[in-house]
Design a protein around this motif. Sequence first.
Motif, PDB file in Angstrom:
ATOM      1  N   UNK A 124      -4.469   3.986  -1.777  1.00  0.00           N
ATOM      2  CA  UNK A 124      -4.283   5.304  -1.167  1.00  0.00           C
ATOM      3  C   UNK A 124      -3.312   6.175  -1.957  1.00  0.00           C
ATOM      4  N   UNK A 125      -2.838   5.707  -3.103  1.00  0.00           N
ATOM      5  CA  UNK A 125      -1.855   6.439  -3.907  1.00  0.00           C
ATOM      6  C   UNK A 125      -2.393   6.764  -5.292  1.00  0.00           C
ATOM      7  N   UNK A 126      -3.705   6.719  -5.423  1.00  0.00           N
ATOM      8  CA  UNK A 126      -4.315   6.957  -6.734  1.00  0.00           C
ATOM      9  C   UNK A 126      -3.964   8.359  -7.238  1.00  0.00           C
ATOM     10  N   UNK A 127      -3.597   8.443  -8.511  1.00  0.00           N
ATOM     11  CA  UNK A 127      -3.292   9.729  -9.126  1.00  0.00           C
ATOM     12  C   UNK A 127      -1.824  10.080  -9.144  1.00  0.00           C
ATOM     13  N   UNK A 128      -1.005   9.360  -8.387  1.00  0.00           N
ATOM     14  CA  UNK A 128       0.427   9.638  -8.389  1.00  0.00           C
ATOM     15  C   UNK A 128       1.086   9.009  -9.614  1.00  0.00           C
ATOM     16  N   UNK A 129       2.227   9.559  -9.991  1.00  0.00           N
ATOM     17  CA  UNK A 129       2.989   9.003 -11.099  1.00  0.00           C
ATOM     18  C   UNK A 129       3.412   7.571 -10.761  1.00  0.00           C
ATOM     19  N   UNK A 130       3.466   6.718 -11.761  1.00  0.00           N
ATOM     20  CA  UNK A 130       3.810   5.316 -11.546  1.00  0.00           C
ATOM     21  C   UNK A 130       5.192   5.163 -10.910  1.00  0.00           C
ATOM     22  N   UNK A 131       6.118   6.044 -11.272  1.00  0.00           N
ATOM     23  CA  UNK A 131       7.464   5.964 -10.694  1.00  0.00           C
ATOM     24  C   UNK A 131       7.431   6.267  -9.200  1.00  0.00           C
ATOM     25  N   UNK A 132       6.650   7.260  -8.832  1.00  0.00           N
ATOM     26  CA  UNK A 132       6.518   7.608  -7.408  1.00  0.00           C
ATOM     27  C   UNK A 132       5.849   6.462  -6.649  1.00  0.00           C
ATOM     28  N   UNK A 133       4.827   5.895  -7.233  1.00  0.00           N
ATOM     29  CA  UNK A 133       4.145   4.767  -6.594  1.00  0.00           C
ATOM     30  C   UNK A 133       5.116   3.604  -6.383  1.00  0.00           C
ATOM     31  N   UNK A 134       5.879   3.279  -7.401  1.00  0.00           N
ATOM     32  CA  UNK A 134       6.805   2.150  -7.310  1.00  0.00           C
ATOM     33  C   UNK A 134       7.848   2.387  -6.223  1.00  0.00           C
ATOM     34  N   UNK A 135       8.375   3.619  -6.138  1.00  0.00           N
ATOM     35  CA  UNK A 135       9.392   3.922  -5.130  1.00  0.00           C
ATOM     36  C   UNK A 135       8.833   3.784  -3.716  1.00  0.00           C
ATOM     37  N   UNK A 136       7.621   4.295  -3.506  1.00  0.00           N
ATOM     38  CA  UNK A 136       7.023   4.220  -2.166  1.00  0.00           C
ATOM     39  C   UNK A 136       6.655   2.784  -1.803  1.00  0.00           C
ATOM     40  N   UNK A 137       6.170   2.035  -2.770  1.00  0.00           N
ATOM     41  CA  UNK A 137       5.828   0.640  -2.501  1.00  0.00           C
ATOM     42  C   UNK A 137       7.076  -0.187  -2.183  1.00  0.00           C
ATOM     43  N   UNK A 138       8.160   0.085  -2.885  1.00  0.00           N
ATOM     44  CA  UNK A 138       9.401  -0.634  -2.613  1.00  0.00           C
ATOM     45  C   UNK A 138       9.898  -0.346  -1.197  1.00  0.00           C
ATOM     46  N   UNK A 139       9.794   0.903  -0.779  1.00  0.00           N
ATOM     47  CA  UNK A 139      10.204   1.247   0.586  1.00  0.00           C
ATOM     48  C   UNK A 139       9.346   0.548   1.621  1.00  0.00           C
ATOM     49  N   UNK A 140       8.039   0.473   1.369  1.00  0.00           N
ATOM     50  CA  UNK A 140       7.127  -0.181   2.303  1.00  0.00           C
ATOM     51  C   UNK A 140       7.458  -1.666   2.445  1.00  0.00           C
ATOM     52  N   UNK A 141       7.683  -2.353   1.311  1.00  0.00           N
ATOM     53  CA  UNK A 141       7.999  -3.780   1.373  1.00  0.00           C
ATOM     54  C   UNK A 141       9.370  -4.032   1.993  1.00  0.00           C
ATOM     55  N   UNK A 142      10.314  -3.132   1.765  1.00  0.00           N
ATOM     56  CA  UNK A 142      11.628  -3.294   2.388  1.00  0.00           C
ATOM     57  C   UNK A 142      11.517  -3.204   3.907  1.00  0.00           C
ATOM     58  N   UNK A 143      10.704  -2.266   4.393  1.00  0.00           N
ATOM     59  CA  UNK A 143      10.519  -2.146   5.848  1.00  0.00           C
ATOM     60  C   UNK A 143       9.817  -3.369   6.426  1.00  0.00           C
ATOM     61  N   UNK A 144       9.006  -4.025   5.629  1.00  0.00           N
ATOM     62  CA  UNK A 144       8.316  -5.237   6.081  1.00  0.00           C
ATOM     63  C   UNK A 144       9.217  -6.474   6.016  1.00  0.00           C
ATOM     64  N   UNK A 145      10.387  -6.316   5.407  1.00  0.00           N
ATOM     65  CA  UNK A 145      11.322  -7.440   5.384  1.00  0.00           C
ATOM     66  C   UNK A 145      11.199  -8.357   4.190  1.00  0.00           C
TER      67      UNK A 145
END
Length: 250
Positions: free
Chosen positions: A206-227
Amino acid sequence: MNPFDSAPDSPPDFVDPADVIVGPWAGSGAQGPTPGRDEGADRGRDRGARRPSPRGGGATSRAAGTTGGRRSPRQARDDREPPPDKQGPDADPHEVARTIVLRQLAAAPRSRKQLADKLRERGCDDDIAASVLDRLEQVGLIDDAAYAATMIQSQQTRRGLGRQGISQELRRKGVASEVIDEQLESIDDDDERERARALVDKKLRSMHGLDATVQARRLAGMLARKGYSSSIAWSVIREAIADAPEHQPD
């Protein structure tokens, strides 16, 4: 003889199609309008019969606390678990507490802390509650270790939580820290990493086309919320982004 000249008490010589009942009631014995009867008056009486009385119907609806004929989850729960003061003045308080606990356990697994909170909410004496809970714990009906193991499997499968997220959920349910630590040891590191990678791969679509840095930041936040720990999170994120077709070198 003219059929309209027949005597009032004799059956008619013909049937008006409008008087024939059509629909699911046909053949059930239901009768159509009686000849010569005031159908407008019948409809008026039917509406009056369906209309609740100002006092009876309204009071009943308010007492039941219904909305569109449905009881709220709390009201349904209260019906299943009458409070101690409604079980009679001679009711054994230990038996009342035991009944409440068994009904709670029949509905879903519970920790001892959750059951103690429920008994306090229902007005049970703390000493009586402790005695009942101790007895049910002795016979194995209350088992926080088994409850934690069930919760771990459920939170991993249903929500994809990591160790830290599961630990927080168990603490919120009142499970002791030593029980949590012991049960979390059953989580395999490779299995946790696979769950984290599955979450990242799904999110990346669902993040296709975004900069890799933006993708990495959002993915890190998602995994942090999941514990998930930061070490697992960043390791999985780097691999997933590197494997993504959009980030492959031409």
